[in-house]
Design an enzyme around this catalytic site. Structure first.
Site, PDB file in Angstrom:
ATOM      1  N   LYS A 116       6.224   7.868  -5.477  1.00 44.18           N
ATOM      2  CA  LYS A 116       6.825   6.631  -4.960  1.00 44.18           C
ATOM      3  C   LYS A 116       8.320   6.593  -5.273  1.00 44.18           C
ATOM      4  O   LYS A 116       9.118   6.168  -4.442  1.00 44.18           O
ATOM      5  CB  LYS A 116       6.155   5.416  -5.596  1.00 44.18           C
ATOM      6  CG  LYS A 116       4.769   5.096  -5.055  1.00 44.18           C
ATOM      7  CD  LYS A 116       4.274   3.792  -5.673  1.00 44.18           C
ATOM      8  CE  LYS A 116       2.777   3.628  -5.613  1.00 44.18           C
ATOM      9  NZ  LYS A 116       2.220   3.419  -4.300  1.00 44.18           N
ATOM     10  N   GLU A 200       9.887  -3.221  -9.211  1.00 44.52           N
ATOM     11  CA  GLU A 200      10.265  -3.894  -7.960  1.00 44.52           C
ATOM     12  C   GLU A 200      10.284  -5.392  -8.183  1.00 44.52           C
ATOM     13  O   GLU A 200       9.542  -5.916  -9.016  1.00 44.52           O
ATOM     14  CB  GLU A 200       9.212  -3.605  -6.869  1.00 44.52           C
ATOM     15  CG  GLU A 200       9.323  -2.242  -6.257  1.00 44.52           C
ATOM     16  CD  GLU A 200       8.245  -1.991  -5.215  1.00 44.52           C
ATOM     17  OE1 GLU A 200       7.485  -2.912  -4.874  1.00 44.52           O
ATOM     18  OE2 GLU A 200       8.172  -0.847  -4.743  1.00 44.52           O
ATOM     19  N   HIS A 235      -6.503  -5.003  -3.362  1.00 46.08           N
ATOM     20  CA  HIS A 235      -5.486  -4.139  -2.741  1.00 46.08           C
ATOM     21  C   HIS A 235      -6.061  -3.193  -1.704  1.00 46.08           C
ATOM     22  O   HIS A 235      -5.452  -2.184  -1.361  1.00 46.08           O
ATOM     23  CB  HIS A 235      -4.698  -3.345  -3.790  1.00 46.08           C
ATOM     24  CG  HIS A 235      -3.937  -4.221  -4.731  1.00 46.08           C
ATOM     25  ND1 HIS A 235      -2.957  -5.076  -4.305  1.00 46.08           N
ATOM     26  CD2 HIS A 235      -4.035  -4.404  -6.057  1.00 46.08           C
ATOM     27  CE1 HIS A 235      -2.491  -5.745  -5.343  1.00 46.08           C
ATOM     28  NE2 HIS A 235      -3.129  -5.367  -6.417  1.00 46.08           N
ATOM     29  N   ARG A 292      -0.913  10.777   6.960  1.00 44.47           N
ATOM     30  CA  ARG A 292      -2.217  11.111   7.571  1.00 44.47           C
ATOM     31  C   ARG A 292      -2.550  10.041   8.603  1.00 44.47           C
ATOM     32  O   ARG A 292      -1.813   9.075   8.763  1.00 44.47           O
ATOM     33  CB  ARG A 292      -3.296  11.117   6.498  1.00 44.47           C
ATOM     34  CG  ARG A 292      -3.288   9.789   5.755  1.00 44.47           C
ATOM     35  CD  ARG A 292      -4.418   9.634   4.801  1.00 44.47           C
ATOM     36  NE  ARG A 292      -4.184   8.564   3.855  1.00 44.47           N
ATOM     37  CZ  ARG A 292      -4.373   7.283   4.075  1.00 44.47           C
ATOM     38  NH1 ARG A 292      -4.797   6.879   5.253  1.00 44.47           N
ATOM     39  NH2 ARG A 292      -4.132   6.374   3.157  1.00 44.47           N
TER      40      ARG A 292
HETATM   41  P1  ADP Z   1      -0.801   1.604  -4.110  1.00 46.41           P
HETATM   42  O1  ADP Z   1      -0.171   2.896  -3.641  1.00 46.41           O
HETATM   43  O2  ADP Z   1      -1.220   1.668  -5.554  1.00 46.41           O
HETATM   44  O3  ADP Z   1      -1.836   1.083  -3.199  1.00 46.41           O
HETATM   45  P2  ADP Z   1       1.324   0.006  -2.953  1.00 46.41           P
HETATM   46  O4  ADP Z   1       2.724   0.229  -3.367  1.00 46.41           O
HETATM   47  O5  ADP Z   1       0.911   0.545  -1.639  1.00 46.41           O
HETATM   48  O6  ADP Z   1       0.378   0.542  -4.130  1.00 46.41           O
HETATM   49  O7  ADP Z   1       0.989  -1.538  -3.004  1.00 46.41           O
HETATM   50  C1  ADP Z   1      -0.324  -2.010  -2.826  1.00 46.41           C
HETATM   51  C2  ADP Z   1      -0.329  -3.501  -2.524  1.00 46.41           C
HETATM   52  O8  ADP Z   1       0.290  -4.231  -3.608  1.00 46.41           O
HETATM   53  C3  ADP Z   1       0.465  -3.915  -1.293  1.00 46.41           C
HETATM   54  O9  ADP Z   1      -0.296  -3.806  -0.106  1.00 46.41           O
HETATM   55  C4  ADP Z   1       0.814  -5.345  -1.627  1.00 46.41           C
HETATM   56  O10 ADP Z   1      -0.314  -6.181  -1.386  1.00 46.41           O
HETATM   57  C5  ADP Z   1       1.043  -5.328  -3.125  1.00 46.41           C
HETATM   58  N1  ADP Z   1       2.476  -5.115  -3.470  1.00 46.41           N
HETATM   59  C6  ADP Z   1       3.121  -3.932  -3.561  1.00 46.41           C
HETATM   60  N2  ADP Z   1       4.427  -4.116  -3.865  1.00 46.41           N
HETATM   61  C7  ADP Z   1       4.621  -5.438  -3.993  1.00 46.41           C
HETATM   62  C8  ADP Z   1       5.763  -6.255  -4.319  1.00 46.41           C
HETATM   63  N3  ADP Z   1       6.956  -5.751  -4.566  1.00 46.41           N
HETATM   64  N4  ADP Z   1       5.596  -7.604  -4.348  1.00 46.41           N
HETATM   65  C9  ADP Z   1       4.373  -8.156  -4.097  1.00 46.41           C
HETATM   66  N5  ADP Z   1       3.277  -7.437  -3.801  1.00 46.41           N
HETATM   67  C10 ADP Z   1       3.376  -6.099  -3.744  1.00 46.41           C
END
Ligand code: ADP
Length: 685
Positions: A116, A200, A235, A292
């Site tokens: 990431k 973040e 999630h 993918r």
């Molecule tokens: P992972 O790869 O572990 O699934 P992601 O970065 O894709 O993590 O984030 C998963 C979920 O977490 C997102 O779909 C969203 O619902 C929440 N999320 C991620 N980043 C943020 C953020 N900065 N603020 C609020 N919610 C977030």
């Protein structure tokens, strides 16, 4: 184009890929584990290779074994589906070394998006908007703390190598930062073997909006518009739709272009998804790129009329993208619901078991039937709304009789609907969900119905906290057509016990039935969902039949039962048509779009069992014998009525506790019997 490909996956996605292969005349090779020896995807392909034990580690994750299977069958390319090895750079690399085309992006692009933090650095350079935050190499705890303070709370800590929400921590206040950092690092190290973190700004009420991108090896890169996947639990996506509702054309274009820029920044090739997180005001930020095909790709296929697997195959065989950006059009709205074997009310715990009864709404399954394909998702291509014959599509990797095992994702099917507008699609989804019938594992169908009909979803007020925030309303018990369903269950029970198919009177079939007067039978039931026991009394007097429940006696008649479990019943003023699927003594009733289950409590057989065990039949209460249905020497089946008693103004049938031969009848009609008196002797077979 390839002549033969291997599909390194299972379940619905393997069937989905096989369907496109079939349509394009490409031979397909399935791989399967022990647990999947008879799985649907094996029959969906032209050939199949066994690759190992039931766990994913012993089968679908075995790189060498899969490469060997591709070599042995002469497959020129491997489609990895999603999950398993689809984002594994070692696998992509191993394919390359073996001279087999990996149907996916180049190894370097997978690697670039695998971290990431590294992906964010690349995106920053490509001017793709990022959530305000810190994703640097310096992992000094104090520096991280200062960065978090500067970003402003709440902040979100993420494991750089993370996925599936693991390691993520929301930190509300500066005082809590140090402890949250330590715990995030611990979880990251144990889950991903890498404790690097990034920070973040934590967005409140964000939406998850993603963009489907495609790139070829000739410099072409396009976006196939957006999907909203905000409705998530733990999630994980539950409902997805295309296009994302409520976005201006300008935002859509900006997101699409940002997604293409993201793909270009890593020299992307093939299908990819750029995930953005969006604020209430419509600002969007890059979250990650999935290298993918996504689970939810069908909604994009439905609105664009394109077969994304076909695009993948064409791009992988070096053809240019089938369409330019200007040629890609959106038609209507599509919604996908993921039907899982799980217990929503128990924290969405997976449920397993055999699918004893499985009926999906009318639609076209994305199956090996090439003709069917022409009218399903694919067929949307160029057909236009009037020619769109199948606005409901089912993608499923299981059939009735298959078992949902604990080894893999407990998905039963993806239900995808299309409508000219979101409202039309929503109404269609609601109807389609009400037509799903599953007996066996517990499912989330009712939960999906609750979401689809909830105010926030219906009005498109979407954000990732929707399920949590509306938890109470979404989990509130639904009012079901109890009386109608009960009437259907009684109809099915009386039909079964009486042995007649058409229900005029179940007792007519019993030739030894001699009573002219009225007759009352108590039926014991348990409402399975609420675990409550109750009784219903069925009475017949001449040609009049009634059913009494909850102190109300009403006229009752029914028909049906033959063939496909269809029954029609009338009780009082209510009429119902439905299907009753009988599993042992549990009667699963599907009527008026709802599913109810009643378990028959065979009161008298139970009483007889409990009293004397096999071979003895005793009176469950003091009363009078009013009918003897058998004579000594009669050969009876288990449950067959033997003697009818009257007690407390009700009639009770004594059923055979087991199959056998009646050797002695100890009482005659008119005799009074005491509680526990033995009524006849049965020699059990
Ligand atoms: P992972 O790869 O572990 O699934 P992601 O970065 O894709 O993590 O984030 C998963 C979920 O977490 C997102 O779909 C969203 O619902 C929440 N999320 C991620 N980043 C943020 C953020 N900065 N603020 C609020 N919610 C977030």
């Amino acid at each position: 184009m390839f002549n033969k490909i291997l599909i390194a996956n299972r379940g619905e996605i393997a069937c989905r890929v096989a369907a496109t292969c079939k349509r394009l005349g490409i031979a397909s090779v399935a791989v399967y584990s022990d647990a999947d020896a008879n799985a649907k995807h094996v029959t969906a392909c032209d050939e199949a290779v066994h690759i190992g034990g039931s766990t994913a580690a012993e089968s679908y994750l075995r790189i060498e074994r899969i490469i060997e299977a591709a070599r042995a069958t002469g497959a020129q390319a491997v489609h990895p589906g999603y999950g398993f090895l689809s984002e594994n750079e070692d696998f992509a690399h191993a394919c390359e070394l073996a001279g087999i085309v990996f149907i996916g992006p180049p190894v370097e692009a997978i690697a670039a998006m695998g971290s990431k933090a590294a992906a964010k650095a690349l995106m920053h350079a490509a001017a793709v908007p990022l959530v305000p935050g810190y994703h640097g190499d310096d992992q000094d705890a104090q520096l991280l703390h200062r960065e978090a303070d500067a970003i402003g709370y709440p902040v979100l800590l993420k494991a750089s190598a993370g996925g599936g929400g693991k390691g993520m921590r929301v930190v509300e206040r500066s005082e809590d930062f140090a402890a949250a950092l330590a715990s995030c690092k611990r979880e990251a190290a144990s889950s991903f073997g890498n404790d690097r973190v990034l920070i973040e700004k934590y967005l409140t009420r964000p939406r998850h909006v993603e963009v489907q991108v495609f790139a070829d090896r000739h410099g072409g890169a396009v976006y196939l518009f957006d999907r909203d996947c905000s409705v998530q639990r733990r999630h994980q996506k539950v409902l997805e739709e295309a296009p994302a509702p409520g976005l201006s054309a300008e935002i859509k274009r900006e997101m699409g272009e940002a997604a293409v820029a993201a793909a270009r920044a890593v020299n992307y090739v093939g299908a990819g998804t750029v995930e953005f997180i969006m604020t209430v005001t419509g600002d969007f930020y890059f979250m990650e790129m999935n290298t993918r095909l996504q689970v939810e790709h069908p909604v994009t296929e439905m609105v664009t009329g394109q077969d994304l697997v076909e695009w993948q195959l064409r791009v992988a065989s070096n053809e240019p993208l089938p369409l330019t950006q200007q040629q890609i059009r959106i038609d209507g709205h599509a919604i996908e619901a993921r039907i899982y074997a799980e217990h929503p009310a128990r924290g969405f715990l997976p449920s397993t078991g055999t699918l004893k009864h499985l009926r999906m709404p009318e639609g076209v399954e994305f199956s090996i039937d090439a003709a069917g394909l022409g009218t399903a998702g694919l067929g949307a291509a160029g057909l236009g709304e009037s020619g769109r014959k199948a606005p409901v599509r089912i993608d499923s990797g299981v059939r009735e009789g298959d078992t949902i095992t604990p080894f893999y994702d407990p998905m039963i099917a993806k239900l995808i609907v299309h409508g000219a507008t979101r409202d039309e699609a929503l109404a269609r989804m609601n109807r389609a969900l009400h037509a799903c019938e599953v007996v066996g594992p517990h499912t989330n169908v009712e939960f999906l119905q609750s979401i689809v009909t909830s105010e926030p979803f219906a009005t498109g007020d979407l954000d990732t906290g929707l399920i949590e925030r509306h938890h109470d309303a979404l989990f509130a018990p639904v009012t079901k057509p109890f009386k109608e369903a009960l009437a259907l269950a009684c109809a099915a029970l009386l039909t079964r016990e009486g042995g007649t198919a058409h229900g005029a009177s179940p007792w007519d079939a019993l030739s030894h039935w001699r009573l002219n007067s009225g007759y009352t039978q108590t039926l014991g039931w348990r409402d399975v969902e609420n675990d409550t026991a109750f009784t219903v009394s069925f009475a017949r007097d001449g040609s009049t039949q009634t059913l009494e429940h909850d102190g109300v006696r009403e006229g009752f008649s029914w028909s049906g039962g033959a063939g496909r479990h269809e029954f029609r019943a009338t009780i009082g003023d209510a009429r119902a048509t439905g299907r009753v699927f009988v599993d042992g003594d549990t009667f699963h009733v599907f009527c008026l779009g709802e599913a109810l289950a009643f378990e028959w409590q065979n009161l008298l057989a139970h009483a007889a069992d409990a009293e004397g065990g096999e071979g003895r039949l005793t009176a469950p209460m003091p009363g009078k014998v009013i009918a003897v249905l058998v004579e000594p020497g009669a050969v009876v089946k288990k449950g067959e009525p033997l003697i009818v008693m009257e007690a407390m103004k009700m009639e009770h049938t004594i059923g055979a506790p087991a199959a056998g031969t009646v050797s002695e009848v100890l009482y005659a009609v008119g005799d009074q019997v005491t509680d526990g008196a033995q009524l006849l002797v049965l020699n059990v077979e």
